[in-house]
Scaffold this active site. Structure first.
Site, PDB file in Angstrom:
ATOM      1  N   LYS A 174       0.839  -1.198   0.000  1.00 17.79           N
ATOM      2  CA  LYS A 174       0.000   0.000   0.000  1.00 17.79           C
ATOM      3  C   LYS A 174       0.874   1.248   0.000  1.00 17.79           C
ATOM      4  O   LYS A 174       2.047   1.220   0.381  1.00 17.79           O
ATOM      5  CB  LYS A 174      -0.881   0.037   1.247  1.00 17.79           C
TER       6      LYS A 174
ATOM      7  N   ARG B 152     -10.325 -11.440   1.239  1.00 22.11           N
ATOM      8  CA  ARG B 152     -11.227 -12.420   0.639  1.00 22.11           C
ATOM      9  C   ARG B 152     -10.637 -13.830   0.703  1.00 22.11           C
ATOM     10  O   ARG B 152     -11.381 -14.816   0.693  1.00 22.11           O
ATOM     11  CB  ARG B 152     -11.549 -12.015  -0.800  1.00 22.11           C
TER      12      ARG B 152
END
Length: 549
Positions: free
Chosen positions: A326, A400
């Site tokens: 990130k 996920r």
């Protein structure tokens, strides 16, 4: 958190005993706590839990630092309890109304100083908004406004009437529950400040009911409201712990202690059990960290359950994005990437304390997503618990992967309904901002039930689609059965479509709470009773749904 820019979007619960990640009785020694336990100790939590209690009597005769009454917007001549207090003040409230300085707008307040005809020294008047629009959220907001307005004063103890319980038409029990939720939520603080600022000065709020016939209902409402608000505080605590404090093993130790106090069954799996369970997603995401994963299972099992529900929560204790790193701006907030799991824990604690008739199972994987020589890499193919193979295109779409394994375990439990919560995608924040969680599901009836609970608790949701065409974005170019991302378009829905591969074939719903899990400088839903930081979103909604399916 997943793809896209990061959105900036006790333990018996009565009284609640909030605990640090080293557990309630640890001093910080040992492998779970490490040096942080010794540094912060149990005082590490800035515990500003407000005491909210029922009291029988007349608000004009209560001897406290401040009494609280209300006013509907547009009312020129106050009546009821507000009118009685105004009479004791020789019309001071009416004078403020007449001057135009106070209109009764929802979220507003005015503080007056009492004379000799009242036992209290101050009178706070809070606005309830339009009489025709008054609802339980208006009551929560009025209670939050009370805590905020008195926070900068020398008021330690206050007493309030039951807002909305008169001409507002709300039931005393429901109104009292809303008062407890709004007041305790607004009083919540979590910080490491050393300047002596410990949050609001208000320590006790008495909810005064004049009618003895209604007093029992008020007490019941306050007890339930305290339970849910305190469970929400635990959720905020867990979400707020830094990545250094909240290693998977440490946070699992906190949950074990809370479960023991509350009567929940708790099982914690370490790396060996996770491997035995074939949880390839959990193993893959945790590979880059020196801190081993944990999988925590909680269960509330009443004697005669009317149904079984599985709650699944994403617990990434800190998310750097892994190899798909990130940007640095906003990465500090990735402490709250475990908010989904925290909401599941808080809901289970409330379910046990409220002794709900529903059997509730909580499944929460905890991992840390870090870059290193052993970290999962873009291009790797992993085998999931259900046997599917997944191409990892982006390691920042890690949530996920761990949810997929947990959802497959939920499917084995054969529940009547499964709901997962996750700070899953930046895309949902682009779509809905900080005003609603994204709601997805394969069961229209379940989705409608959650929408009703969201409306009742003002934890807004907005249903987003799971069109079959989104499947193509997960299949394109995949070496394995599917890939973990599908491009920029419809990112939140594509992530939901990925989860659908592993979820129960019916009775499943997914809440993407990325936009509403953290309150910073942007306009946030429920500002009158939601302080900055982790919001505790999902607890009120899920408890309401479990109580009234």
């Amino acid at each position: 958190m997943g793809l896209g820019p990061s959105p900036r979007a006790s333990c018996s619960l009565g009284p609640l005993r909030r605990v640090g990640p080293w557990g309630p009785d640890h001093t910080g020694e040992g492998p779970v706590a490490g040096d942080l336990g010794r540094l912060y100790g149990r005082a590490g939590l800035a515990d500003t839990m407000l005491q909210v209690e029922a009291e029988h009597g007349d608000i004009t005769e209560v001897d406290v630092d401040a009494i609280v009454v209300n006013l509907f917007e547009g009312v020129r001549d106050p009546g009821g309890a507000t009118g009685a207090v105004d009479g004791a003040l020789d019309g001071a409230i009416a004078d403020v109304i007449g001057s135009g300085d106070f209109t009764g707008e929802l979220g507003s307040s005015t503080l007056l100083y009492a004379g000799d005809d009242l036992a209290a020294t101050r009178v706070l008047v809070v606005g309830l908004g339009d009489r025709d629009d008054v609802d339980l959220d208006a009551v929560r907001r009025a209670a939050g406004t009370t805590v905020d307005a008195l926070g900068g004063t020398e008021v330690d103890e206050a007493a309030t009437i039951v807002h909305g319980g008169g001409i507002g038409g709300l039931s005393p029990r429901a109104s009292a529950r809303a008062i407890a939720m709004g007041a305790i939520s607004k009083a919540y603080r979590f910080h490491r400040k050393t300047n002596g600022d410990e949050g609001p000065d208000l320590q006790r709020l008495a909810v005064v009911e004049r009618s003895e016939d209604k007093l029992a209902a008020v007490r019941q409402g306050l007890a339930a409201g305290r339970t849910v608000a305190n469970a929400q505080a635990v959720t905020r605590d867990i979400a707020s712990f830094s990545g250094e404090e909240a290693a998977p093993a440490a946070i699992a130790g906190t949950i074990e202690a809370a479960a023991e106090d509350t009567g929940l069954d708790c099982t914690v799996w370490g790396p060996e059990e996770i491997a035995e369970q074939r949880m390839g997603g959990v193993q893959a995401v945790s590979r880059g960290s020196e801190r081993e994963p944990r999988f925590v299972q909680l269960e509330w099992a009443p004697g005669e359950a009317d149904r079984t529900v599985c709650l699944v929560g994403k617990g990434v204790t800190f998310d750097t994005g892994g190899i798909s790193l990130k940007r640095s701006s906003g990465m500090d907030e990735m402490r709250y990437d475990k908010h989904g799991a925290a909401s599941v824990v808080g809901t289970l604690l409330a379910a046990a304390e409220l002794e709900l008739d529903t059997r509730v199972i909580g499944l929460t994987p905890f991992v840390e997503n870090m870059p290193s020589g052993s970290a999962i890499k873009p291009g790797d193919v992993i085998k999931m618990r259900n046997g599917s193979t997944v191409d990892v295109i982006n390691t920042d779409a890690e949530g996920r992967l761990i949810l997929a394994d947990a959802l497959d375990l939920a499917r084995e439990r054969d529940p009547d309904a499964t709901v997962d919560l996750a700070t899953l995608t930046g895309s949902v924040s682009v779509a809905l901002g900080t005003q609603a969680a994204g709601l997805f599901g394969n069961d229209d009836e379940l989705v409608a039930e959650l929408e009703t609970a969201a409306q009742a608790t003002s934890e807004r949701v907005w249903r987003l689609p799971l069109f079959d065409e989104y499947e193509q974005q997960l299949d394109e170019g995949a070496v394995g059965d599917l890939q973990n991302v599908g491009g920029r378009n419809a990112g939140a829905s594509v992530a939901g479509k990925f989860l659908e591969h592993f979820a129960p074939e019916d009775g499943w719903a997914h809440l993407d709470i990325a936009g509403v899990a953290w309150n910073d400088d942007k306009p946030y839903l429920n500002p009158d009773y939601t302080p900055k930081g982790a919001t505790g979103v999902g607890v009120r909604l899920l408890v309401d749904w479990l109580e009234d399916p």
